[in-house]
Design an enzyme around this catalytic site. Structure first.
Site, short mmCIF file in Angstrom:
data_model
loop_
_atom_site.label_atom_id
_atom_site.label_comp_id
_atom_site.label_asym_id
_atom_site.label_seq_id
_atom_site.Cartn_x
_atom_site.Cartn_y
_atom_site.Cartn_z
N LYS A 1 -0.20 10.48 -9.86
CA LYS A 1 -0.56 9.07 -9.63
C LYS A 1 -1.98 9.02 -9.05
O LYS A 1 -2.27 9.73 -8.08
CB LYS A 1 0.43 8.49 -8.61
CG LYS A 1 0.71 7.03 -8.73
CD LYS A 1 1.81 6.70 -7.73
CE LYS A 1 2.23 5.28 -7.78
NZ LYS A 1 3.14 4.97 -6.66
C1 E4P Z 1 5.01 1.94 -6.51
O1 E4P Z 1 4.54 2.78 -7.23
C2 E4P Z 1 4.29 1.43 -5.33
O2 E4P Z 1 3.89 2.49 -4.55
C3 E4P Z 1 5.15 0.48 -4.55
O3 E4P Z 1 5.97 -0.26 -5.44
C4 E4P Z 1 4.40 -0.40 -3.59
O4 E4P Z 1 5.28 -1.37 -3.07
P1 E4P Z 1 4.96 -2.23 -1.76
O5 E4P Z 1 3.96 -3.27 -2.13
O6 E4P Z 1 6.29 -2.84 -1.41
O7 E4P Z 1 4.44 -1.28 -0.73
#
Ligand code: E4P
Length: 219
Positions: free
Chosen positions: A83
């Site tokens: 990622k």
């Molecule tokens: C997923 O890949 C993200 O890291 C995550 O959904 C972020 O979510 P949040 O906005 O609730 O921290």
């Protein structure tokens, strides 16, 4: 539509995977920092549990650092998806890592043009954050609609991974729009399982059954 868990917690992941509805996992530095132990060991364990795409994020912000960390992450397990954040360095790293055959998830995407750029550099997944847009009074799901339309127009193979999901309505809307994946925290899965009419209905079925089994005259 594929369902991922947005968590780094081994117990939560084990519990949900055991039900049989989970296709993958997403983590980020915030989620992994909450868990005890070495993050690499935790990512390896998660991959072994889910046996599906598991995103692990780089924390370097420069291209060389992202490449180094991305290559290291990819060695952890065959299921790891590297990622990278949507920055110029992240986009360049996505293009280079993808050309090496690594699967890349471009994260922190908040606009259709960012998603278009991610697709052009061969991202395997793109992660638009719907909840964080809602938080600033912008319709997060409208972004998903736009990305799905743009990718369909040009047959981009990048999969739309709806992230920052806060409630089941996000899941319903994502499914209606044709998004490829939603990643939900365990709390959203809890809400998706709960329905008062299911509980009331089951209670009545069981009571009626019990009554019918009782010896005549004792019901
Ligand atoms: C997923 O890949 C993200 O890291 C995550 O959904 C972020 O979510 P949040 O906005 O609730 O921290």
């Amino acid at each position: 539509m594929k369902l991922f868990i947005d968590s780094g917690n081994i117990k939560d992941i084990e519990t949900l995977v055991a039900i049989g509805i989970i296709d993958g996992v997403t983590t980020n530095p915030t989620l992994l920092a909450k868990e005890p132990g070495d993050y690499r060991d935790n990512l390896r364990k998660i991959c072994q549990i889910v046996k599906g795409p598991t995103s692990g994020e780089v924390v370097a912000t420069d291209f060389e650092g992202m490449m180094r960390e991305g290559r290291e992450l990819a060695k952890i397990d065959e299921h790891i998806i590297v990622k990278v954040p949507f920055t110029k360095a992240g986009v360049k790293a996505c293009k280079t890592l993808s050309s090496e055959g690594k699967r890349v998830n471009v994260t922190l995407v908040f606009s259709p043009t960012q998603a278009l750029i991610a697709a052009k550099v061969g991202a395997y997944f793109v992660s638009p954050f719907v909840g964080r847009l809602d938080d600033i009074a912008t319709d997060g799901m409208q972004l998903i609609e736009q990305i799905v339309e743009i990718y369909d127009n040009y047959d981009y193979t990048t999969q739309v991974l709806v992230a920052s999901v806060r409630h089941p309505i996000h899941v319903v809307q994502a499914a209606r729009m044709g998004a490829d994946i939603v990643t939900c925290p365990p709390s959203v899965y809890e809400s998706m399982f709960k329905h008062p009419l299911t509980d009331i209905g089951l209670e009545k079925f069981l009571k009626d059954w019990e009554k019918a089994q009782a010896p005549a005259g004792k019901a």
